[in-house]
Design an enzyme around this catalytic site. Sequence first.
Site, mmCIF file in Angstrom:
data_model
loop_
_atom_site.group_PDB
_atom_site.id
_atom_site.type_symbol
_atom_site.label_atom_id
_atom_site.label_comp_id
_atom_site.label_asym_id
_atom_site.label_seq_id
_atom_site.Cartn_x
_atom_site.Cartn_y
_atom_site.Cartn_z
ATOM 1 C CB SER A 56 1.094 -2.383 -5.115
ATOM 2 O OG SER A 56 -0.556 -2.507 -5.482
ATOM 3 C CE1 TYR B 179 3.372 -6.490 -6.133
ATOM 4 C CE2 TYR B 179 1.459 -6.133 -6.377
ATOM 5 C CZ TYR B 179 2.719 -5.667 -6.364
ATOM 6 O OH TYR B 179 3.422 -4.818 -7.255
#
Length: 263
Positions: free
Chosen positions: A157, A170
């Site tokens: 990501s 995350y």
Amino acid sequence: MVAATAPSGPAASRRAPSPAVVTGASSGIGEAAAEKLASLGARVVVLARRADRLRDLVERIAENGGTALALTVDVTDPAAVQDAADRVEAELGGADLLFNNAGVMLPSPIEERAAGQWQRQIDLNATGLMNVIGAFTPHLVRAGRERGVADLINTSSIAARNIFPHFAVYSGTKAYVTHLSHHLRTELGPKGVRVSAIEPGIVGTELQSHVTDQGTIDWLEDSRKSMDWLTPQDIAETIGFLAALPPRVDLQQVTIMPTAQTA
């Protein structure tokens, strides 16, 4: 080996993977990638927990002329993942592409001490990733040796490198994915296995529906109004592109952003 259609010249050396294993295939990026790889001629093996979603995906791929096998697997269960790898080897001769896409995004302020959400992200985004890599790497190494090239593609990501409030855990898991991918490339590249980390910006998937932190929900809603998010098909096109590159070419890291996203 199933060759991608190409007229002549450099493009003729491109190939579609067969078989190709996709985790997190019941929705979003994984689902779109499975359909894309099948359209290139790959026999696709789709892994996820939701059997009904996988069944629908396999039927849709078949209706479009492709071939797919659904295996209901929770990637956080190492024994189940190994069983899936053994079945792929026994029935299909092993995989020459692995798209590691299973993951979850559960942002929250660190002061809330949402330990369950922290652990869920670590278990799925990091440990689950490793379970799958461990089980399928022997397939990829053999394919690299016998067929000249194999692919390990991991979904990271933009959060692996950029800073977002409430995304610390995350982001940490995705930084792990990117850094791990770079290390694995040094190990596996000489064995004919290309390793790539895909770092998308905001993609419209089910991930947003799992978010419970109100501050993040508000931020996502504002961003949806101000820009066109990426679609799962955008990422799938990139996976197809990577898989079809000549064996000598490895894009070790690909960052894909909405045009209007600046961070």
